[in-house]
Motif scaffolding. Structure first.
Motif, short mmCIF file in Angstrom:
data_model
loop_
_atom_site.label_atom_id
_atom_site.label_comp_id
_atom_site.label_asym_id
_atom_site.label_seq_id
_atom_site.Cartn_x
_atom_site.Cartn_y
_atom_site.Cartn_z
N HIS A 174 41.77 74.75 51.48
CA HIS A 174 41.31 73.35 51.48
C HIS A 174 39.79 73.25 51.42
O HIS A 174 39.26 72.35 50.78
CB HIS A 174 41.83 72.65 52.73
N TYR A 175 39.10 74.19 52.06
CA TYR A 175 37.64 74.10 52.14
C TYR A 175 36.98 74.45 50.80
O TYR A 175 35.85 74.04 50.54
CB TYR A 175 37.10 74.98 53.27
N ILE A 182 35.37 66.64 51.46
CA ILE A 182 34.84 67.03 52.76
C ILE A 182 33.37 66.66 52.86
O ILE A 182 32.91 66.11 53.86
CB ILE A 182 35.06 68.54 52.98
N ALA A 184 31.88 64.29 51.27
CA ALA A 184 31.79 62.84 51.37
C ALA A 184 32.12 62.37 52.78
O ALA A 184 31.47 61.48 53.32
CB ALA A 184 32.72 62.17 50.36
N ALA A 185 33.15 62.98 53.39
CA ALA A 185 33.57 62.55 54.72
C ALA A 185 32.51 62.87 55.77
O ALA A 185 32.25 62.08 56.67
CB ALA A 185 34.89 63.23 55.10
N LEU A 186 31.88 64.03 55.63
CA LEU A 186 30.88 64.45 56.62
C LEU A 186 29.49 63.91 56.28
O LEU A 186 28.53 64.15 57.03
CB LEU A 186 30.84 65.98 56.70
N GLY A 187 29.36 63.22 55.13
CA GLY A 187 28.09 62.64 54.76
C GLY A 187 27.07 63.64 54.27
O GLY A 187 25.87 63.38 54.29
N GLU A 197 28.82 74.62 59.14
CA GLU A 197 30.05 73.84 59.10
C GLU A 197 31.23 74.75 58.78
O GLU A 197 32.32 74.60 59.33
CB GLU A 197 29.90 72.76 58.02
N THR A 200 32.20 76.59 61.92
CA THR A 200 32.96 75.72 62.82
C THR A 200 34.40 75.57 62.35
O THR A 200 35.34 75.65 63.15
CB THR A 200 32.31 74.32 62.88
N ALA A 201 34.56 75.37 61.04
CA ALA A 201 35.90 75.24 60.49
C ALA A 201 36.72 76.50 60.77
O ALA A 201 37.88 76.43 61.20
CB ALA A 201 35.82 74.98 58.99
N THR A 204 37.71 76.73 64.44
CA THR A 204 38.72 75.72 64.76
C THR A 204 40.10 76.15 64.27
O THR A 204 41.10 76.05 65.00
CB THR A 204 38.34 74.36 64.13
N LEU A 205 40.16 76.64 63.04
CA LEU A 205 41.45 77.08 62.49
C LEU A 205 42.02 78.24 63.30
O LEU A 205 43.21 78.27 63.62
CB LEU A 205 41.30 77.48 61.03
#
Lengths: 218, 218
Positions: A174-175, A182, A184-187, A197, A200-201, A204-205
């Motif tokens: 997905h990344y 992604i 766009a969502a995180l700006g 980032e 972090t991803a 988290t996974l």
DNA sequence: GTCTATAGCCCGATAGAC
DNA sequence: GTCTATCGGGCTATAGAC
């Protein structure tokens, strides 16, 4: 056969140019196929991007199909090369964590490869029919067998192995595949996710999947 | 304005035909765009599939871009309509489980919508620039806020909310987007995943994600 | 091996008869 | 509103000079 007749000097020189040009073409083709899919990409644009005349692409690769097959083949080779199999005798936590890290590095470093493959699958995978032939079922069984071993040994909860593999694939790819959403969502201003980032991803996974399988305790 | 001059009879009849034809065209366009992406799809094939002459497509939708925009707009409307927001005051386990179920039902029932959107994103999302404008960051913050609330209330572990949302999206959409690979891996003869397999996938995802977030205990 | 020129086809879009 | 006929352009692929 013909090459044997030619001198070594010519062989090397010609081979070097051929390899360089083929690389240039493949690199340009990856960008175009990732942006427009097989049918939408044009040899004309690939030629312009590679800096070579259009006809040379037909010379090095017989046809548009031939070029696309070469690009897809490169992608499959890359994945076979980088992704080592999980070791049934290893520690599940370490093995799974290493696999997730390896897939995330692939997503970060070779997003085009992931996207070309993804678009091909989403479009129905017509150009991967051979790849998905009967051998694929057995290969996939090999992927899930590790988890069955671990489950039998009580090292993890009885999670359906096939769907666990699908989760590992989908969540990491997905990344690469959806990076523009992604961003766009995180700006993020443009293009690529920052390294921090990505880290972090990854963490988290690893946390959710390992704990979700009962391999690591909360 | 002009419509007001015409009789009611004509209005109804014409409107009905227009709506029917537009539906036929959109349905055909979804198949073609999902199979070849925006650039690879052709109005000619869409016309043949819809049973209408090519020129009618330019009559109903101004251009290829116009038709594609209508298809994308339909998809976004469908998702807004079906996916209700998570309730911060609700039970995290129930809310998350319901969301995963809803997304899996969408993947099962509207795979074309998911694939068209996925191919568009993977291709760079050039046709969704407006959609991804500044408002999108705020919308996404609304999605992650629920998890921040739950974390602050100690109802779940401190998981990074953004990456949790990405995991929810990726893991569920995978079953629509990559279905041809999933079918090949599981040895399904063709096309669509069986209902039972979809249910197994749903339960597996709910188990791993809820337990992985510390919302449900092992 | 390289590259220009072009054949032959399909594309998006439109004009204009019905 | 509907549909045929067609325009101009871009496409894949190849022939043939260099």
């Amino acid at each position: 056969m013909l090459i044997h007749v030619e001198s070594h000097k010519q062989d090397k020189s010609v081979g070097r140019i051929r390899q360089q040009n083929e690389s240039k073409i493949i690199a340009a083709a990856e960008i175009e196929f990732a942006r427009h899919g097989y049918k939408g990409a044009s040899i004309q644009n690939i030629a312009e991007r590679s800096g070579l005349p259009k006809a040379n692409i037909h010379y090095y690769f017989r046809s548009k199909q031939g070029l696309y097959a070469a690009v897809l083949s490169n992608i499959l080779d890359l994945w076979d090369e980088v992704l080592s199999e999980l070791d049934p005798d290893g520690d599940p936590a370490q093995e799974l964590e290493a696999y997730i890290r390896a897939k995330m590095v692939l997503s970060r470093d070779y997003p085009l490869a992931s996207r070309i493959f993804g678009i091909e699958i989403m479009s129905g995978g017509a150009h991967l029919k051979e790849y998905f032939q009967d051998g694929y079922v057995d290969w996939f069984k090999g992927r899930t067998a590790v988890f069955e071993t671990w489950i039998a040994q009580g090292k993890m909860q009885p999670i359906d192995p096939a769907h666990l593999v699908f989760l590992l694939w989908s969540s990491t790819q997905h990344y690469a595949d959806f990076s523009c959403q992604i961003d766009a969502a995180l700006g993020k201003p443009q293009a690529m996710l920052e390294r921090a980032e990505f880290d972090t991803a990854t963490e988290t996974l690893i946390h959710i999947i390992l704990q979700g399988c009962g391999i690591r305790q909360p």
